[in-house]
Design an enzyme around this catalytic site. Structure first.
Site, PDB file in Angstrom:
ATOM      1  N   GLU A  64       8.876-147.620 -50.143  1.00  0.00           N
ATOM      2  CA  GLU A  64       8.181-146.475 -49.287  1.00  0.00           C
ATOM      3  C   GLU A  64       7.874-144.768 -49.467  1.00  0.00           C
ATOM      4  O   GLU A  64       8.878-144.241 -50.222  1.00  0.00           O
ATOM      5  CB  GLU A  64       9.121-145.730 -47.790  1.00  0.00           C
ATOM      6  CG  GLU A  64       9.798-147.575 -47.102  1.00  0.00           C
ATOM      7  CD  GLU A  64       9.912-146.873 -45.702  1.00  0.00           C
ATOM      8  OE1 GLU A  64      10.484-148.263 -44.985  1.00  0.00           O
ATOM      9  OE2 GLU A  64      11.153-146.349 -46.285  1.00  0.00           O
ATOM     10  N   ASP A 235      16.466-149.277 -39.787  1.00  0.00           N
ATOM     11  CA  ASP A 235      15.870-148.992 -40.013  1.00  0.00           C
ATOM     12  C   ASP A 235      14.370-149.193 -40.889  1.00  0.00           C
ATOM     13  O   ASP A 235      13.755-148.252 -41.244  1.00  0.00           O
ATOM     14  CB  ASP A 235      16.294-147.875 -41.127  1.00  0.00           C
ATOM     15  CG  ASP A 235      16.650-148.303 -42.461  1.00  0.00           C
ATOM     16  OD1 ASP A 235      16.550-149.563 -42.413  1.00  0.00           O
ATOM     17  OD2 ASP A 235      17.150-147.208 -43.057  1.00  0.00           O
TER      18      ASP A 235
END
Lengths: 347, 347
Positions: A64, A235
């Site tokens: 990410e 998450d």
């Protein structure tokens, strides 16, 4: 070839330098100061460019990029999440980040962020609990005793005055590791044989497990009235830790709804299920804990502004600590349009 | 404290090392090999994760992240664009990039990309022209003689067999700089007093100016039949170089339509104006140049896959050239869950 000019050099904080910096300042001081920096940035939430992180998923994990900007500085973090790494002797999460000057676009700091992310995650959890947990909480349960667990324990000690931590992990050796690391740190540490035992008497429950799946670390009957849940292990899409029924009984607080709806515990809920934004609790626009009986849930997934705060904190402490290298990362020809000439003269 | 393990170390190619690498291989060889790498990756376009770049705009410029992945490697580039930087003695565009292993999320290369971006941009332009320009083109006009111009000239020489370049810039000193740099490189170099003079007899026209505005570097009456236009300066919202009427007369080829519609020359057109994707020309799915009279336009804005190709090229050449440092960027505790223990032992 001449040496690179000053403009070409970007300070780089390696893993070793980050550890030196933390010891130079003191770990609990770092956690306390980071929590204050993050709270200050949440207070001016509206002045940031915000975007959900940009994720690249594969069968075994995710990579990410998490950018944000306050108009003066721009920051981003690179972070991976590979739960299977642990079995191969690798970190589940590694990260690095960069801070740049918005007015020129030139980087001003490159930093390791594996350690820094653990610090900022713990600082964010403690900061959220400061606003949401029951008053005078003394006992913290930590379910999942991996790489984040000790940082969580010490942040809650430093920021929230927690005196006892109760530990549980399905892997007994993780609990033993965590208890060993926390020995002599000023906390009463209680290793437990089950999640049920760990949460006994705890006013705050942190869940920070690593499996990438829909898990039920806490079931509905385990969560009593008045508790604050700090759920940080769920998450990413497909990864949750709490029974859905707990969510239905909780007041839910999140960082950035467009990201948390996809990644957090609330991915189990309808897209319009009411949640409150933590920054609005901090500014006073929205109430935090309603009463002593409420169950508050911080559905923390980690947001770019927290990394930004952490990078800016490190940047501000660099010259004082002196622990960094300078990298020749930016091409800086004498005449800006003469990149080619610089290359040719190096031949 | 013990030394970091091998896993903690990421090869870093500095600006100085990139220049050494280019001279080690040879500039025209690098441009030719890069064009081949990019073409090979365009040929397998469908195997890449693609996303428009993630941009953070300010009054004075833009900072962008450009990620992509082919499932084996993940790459991204950080790049800024600040046209006003040049007047302050800074680069308009600076960049660095990272390549990572998708299976672990661990970085395998950090590299400067200011020079590498100039190389890959030129290689992409030349590769596009190979498929779109009229056969046996010998003369290239370059309007805008800044940092990209010499790289463009040498890529078209190496890949397309161009023998003459005709230069024009509104700033005479930029043209002089470009002509000086290209002297003795095997090209006939003709500095010109106007854009009109520069395009005389040119089969290929490159526009690579830097102003962030709607400009008209080429007006409609300047562009005759059979020409190939390589428009690479218009690469962000609000920045274009060509008169709209030229677009209406051209066959337009782009890298990635969702990005080019926002950033390229075609931001002047309706969202459904037909354009062709370059990768489909390369695979043969879509025709390139229709006939000798067609005006072909490569509306190049730069796409993440080109940076990916360039990073993988550098990564493949690292061990051979030996020009890199190793950075202690990744925390690598002996026991992966014991990040805290590693930190404490460093104290």
């Amino acid at each position: 070839m001449t040496d690179p000019s000053r403009l070409a050099l970007v300070p780089f904080v390696s893993v070793a330098d980050m550890m030196r910096l933390v010891h130079h300042i003191g770990l609990e001081t770092v956690l306390t100061e980071l929590a204050a920096e993050i709270e200050a940035d949440f207070r001016r939430w509206e002045s940031f460019d915000k975007t959900p992180r940009v994720a690249s998923h594969s069968d075994v994990g995710v990579i990410e990029l998490m950018p944000t900007s306050d108009g003066s500085f721009y920051g981003f973090k690179y972070v991976n999440g590979h739960p299977k790494n642990m079995k191969e002797g690798l970190q589940t999460v590694t990260a690095f980040g960069l801070l740049a000057d918005v007015s020129t676009g030139y980087p001003v700091l490159l930093s390791e962020m594996t350690i820094l992310t653990a610090l900022r995650t713990a600082a964010t959890s403690a900061m959220a609990a400061k606003h949401l947990a029951p008053k005078n909480a003394t006992t913290l349960a930590i379910i999942g005793n991996g790489a984040q667990s000790e940082f969580q324990a010490l942040a809650f000690k430093a920021v929230n005055g927690i005196t006892e931590v109760r530990l549980y992990d399905i892997d007994r050796s993780a609990t033993e590791k965590c208890a060993r690391n926390l020995a002599g740190k000023g906390l009463t540490v209680v290793p437990c044989r089950s999640a049920e035992e760990a949460i006994e008497g705890a006013q705050i429950i942190t869940t920070c497990t690593a499996d990438k799946q829909y898990a039920t670390i806490l079931s509905d009957n385990m969560v009593g009235r008045g508790v604050h849940i700090n759920a940080i292990g769920g998450d990413c899409p497909g990864k949750t830790e709490l029974a859905r029924a707990i969510l239905d009984r909780s007041d839910i607080f999140v960082e950035y709804p467009p990201q948390t709806r996809v990644e957090g515990e609330i991915q189990q809920l309808d897209a319009d299920h009411p949640v409150k934004e933590l920054w609005q609790v901090i500014t006073g626009a929205v109430p935090g804990r309603a009463d002593a009986d409420a169950i508050t849930l911080f559905d923390g997934v980690g947001f770019a502004i927290e990394d930004f705060s952490a990078l800016r904190y490190v940047h501000g402490r660099l010259r004082d600590s002196g622990h960094f290298l300078e990298l020749d990362m930016i091409a800086d020809p004498d005449e800006p349009r003469d990149l080619f000439g610089m290359l040719m003269r190096a031949g």
